[in-house]
Design a protein around this motif. Structure first.
Motif, PDB file in Angstrom:
ATOM      1  N   ARG A 100      14.758  20.655 -19.513  1.00 49.09           N
ATOM      2  CA  ARG A 100      15.649  19.963 -18.211  1.00 49.09           C
ATOM      3  C   ARG A 100      16.504  20.903 -17.608  1.00 49.09           C
ATOM      4  O   ARG A 100      17.218  20.580 -16.597  1.00 49.09           O
ATOM      5  CB  ARG A 100      16.526  18.978 -19.054  1.00 49.09           C
ATOM      6  N   THR A 101      16.191  22.152 -18.059  1.00 51.17           N
ATOM      7  CA  THR A 101      16.810  23.245 -17.135  1.00 51.17           C
ATOM      8  C   THR A 101      16.186  23.548 -15.806  1.00 51.17           C
ATOM      9  O   THR A 101      16.636  24.217 -14.935  1.00 51.17           O
ATOM     10  CB  THR A 101      17.228  24.592 -17.725  1.00 51.17           C
ATOM     11  N   TYR A 140      18.393  29.014 -21.259  1.00 51.93           N
ATOM     12  CA  TYR A 140      18.470  28.033 -22.386  1.00 51.93           C
ATOM     13  C   TYR A 140      19.846  28.460 -23.195  1.00 51.93           C
ATOM     14  O   TYR A 140      19.861  29.536 -23.355  1.00 51.93           O
ATOM     15  CB  TYR A 140      17.456  27.928 -23.265  1.00 51.93           C
ATOM     16  N   LYS A 141      20.565  27.410 -23.202  1.00 58.93           N
ATOM     17  CA  LYS A 141      21.824  27.713 -24.156  1.00 58.93           C
ATOM     18  C   LYS A 141      22.085  26.654 -25.314  1.00 58.93           C
ATOM     19  O   LYS A 141      22.042  25.507 -24.790  1.00 58.93           O
ATOM     20  CB  LYS A 141      23.092  27.789 -23.245  1.00 58.93           C
ATOM     21  N   MET A 142      22.329  27.158 -26.446  1.00 62.27           N
ATOM     22  CA  MET A 142      22.774  26.107 -27.400  1.00 62.27           C
ATOM     23  C   MET A 142      24.117  25.774 -27.167  1.00 62.27           C
ATOM     24  O   MET A 142      24.966  26.518 -26.626  1.00 62.27           O
ATOM     25  CB  MET A 142      22.642  27.069 -28.937  1.00 62.27           C
ATOM     26  N   SER A 143      24.431  24.741 -27.699  1.00 62.95           N
ATOM     27  CA  SER A 143      26.015  24.186 -27.927  1.00 62.95           C
ATOM     28  C   SER A 143      26.699  25.035 -28.837  1.00 62.95           C
ATOM     29  O   SER A 143      25.987  25.632 -29.743  1.00 62.95           O
ATOM     30  CB  SER A 143      26.061  22.613 -28.344  1.00 62.95           C
ATOM     31  N   SER A 144      28.018  25.149 -28.818  1.00 65.44           N
ATOM     32  CA  SER A 144      28.525  25.626 -29.623  1.00 65.44           C
ATOM     33  C   SER A 144      28.546  25.402 -31.328  1.00 65.44           C
ATOM     34  O   SER A 144      28.370  26.000 -32.229  1.00 65.44           O
ATOM     35  CB  SER A 144      30.002  25.685 -29.470  1.00 65.44           C
ATOM     36  N   GLN A 145      28.170  23.864 -31.290  1.00 62.98           N
ATOM     37  CA  GLN A 145      28.042  23.468 -32.859  1.00 62.98           C
ATOM     38  C   GLN A 145      26.643  23.976 -33.155  1.00 62.98           C
ATOM     39  O   GLN A 145      26.735  24.497 -34.454  1.00 62.98           O
ATOM     40  CB  GLN A 145      28.099  21.956 -32.617  1.00 62.98           C
TER      41      GLN A 145
END
Length: 253
Positions: free
Chosen positions: A97-98, A202-207
């Protein structure tokens, strides 16, 4: 002379500013752009002597037929339980989706009936970077087909329920979330960390970052994880430092 010096200085500054981006883009897969080729290569050149699925530890043969663990059961996607499928541990949708082609489509994404399409098929058709990400073998693991289907694109977490979704296989899926078995958590964490490092888009959420950091520390590398990464590196020509470095430290490389 001063004019040329200024131009040269500007060129040097521009070059230095671009180098980090080039370095980032070369961290990931730039060797295999076919998802089908990646799957066949994994089966033939990586998993040929360790045919076990990531979540359930089920064995499978060269014909992709799965030997289901004793007391394994599934309520959905029953036909897909018979064979292995290659699971994107970081779901393709999470990074897909990016890409604009996934979200909005592209003028080249028109089927033989003249109908426009978007999503995974469009991104795969039009965007080379997406094809490399989709085909990155570090992110692909064999899974029982019905487990892969049930996991879908759900994020990993710790679920309050103690009940397994698949009987003897300790994979839990509930409320659009998934909790993997203990044996898979370290490999999953180091895969997520690799994908974020290798592909800046691509980036993960902080959680998710906190969870993967915890799992990485709690569940160290195994001999098979190290062997797998070493084989992929030889084929794909890039490294997963989150596996390679601890493997070398442990004397498993």
């Amino acid at each position: 002379m001063k004019k040329y010096s200024a131009v040269f200085l500007a060129f040097i500054i521009l070059t230095l500013s671009v180098l980090p981006a080039l370095a980032d883009s070369s961290r990931g897969n730039t060797t295999i752009q076919s998802f089908n080729k990646a799957k066949k290569t994994l089966e033939r050149e990586v998993y040929y002597d360790h045919r076990q699925t990531i979540y359930c530890g089920a064995e499978f043969g060269e014909n992709k037929q799965v030997i289901l663990p004793t007391s394994f059961h599934a309520e959905k996607h029953i036909k897909r339980c018979k064979k292995i499928e290659w699971e994107h541990v970081v779901p393709a949708e999470n990074f897909g989706r990016t890409f604009k082609e996934w979200r909005d489509g592209d003028s080249q994404c028109v089927d033989n009936k003249g109908k426009s399409f978007k999503g995974r098929n469009c991104a795969s058709k039009v965007n080379l970077e997406y094809r490399y990400m989709q085909s990155d073998m570090y992110n692909l693991y064999p899974a029982i087909g019905c487990v892969n289907a049930a996991r879908s694109n759900y994020n990993f977490t710790m679920l309050p329920s103690a009940k397994s979704t698949f009987g003897s296989c300790e994979m839990k899926i509930e409320d659009n979330k998934a909790e993997p078995p203990v044996d898979a958590r370290g490999r999953i964490a180091r895969t997520y960390k690799y994908m974020e490092w290798a592909y800046p888009r691509y980036k993960m959420s902080s959680q998710q970052q906190k969870l993967m950091q915890a799992w990485d520390k709690m569940y160290p590398v195994s001999q098979w994880e190290c062997t797998r990464a070493k084989r992929i590196e030889a084929i794909q020509k890039n490294t997963n430092p989150f596996v390679e470095e601890p493997c070398k430290t442990a004397g498993l490389w």
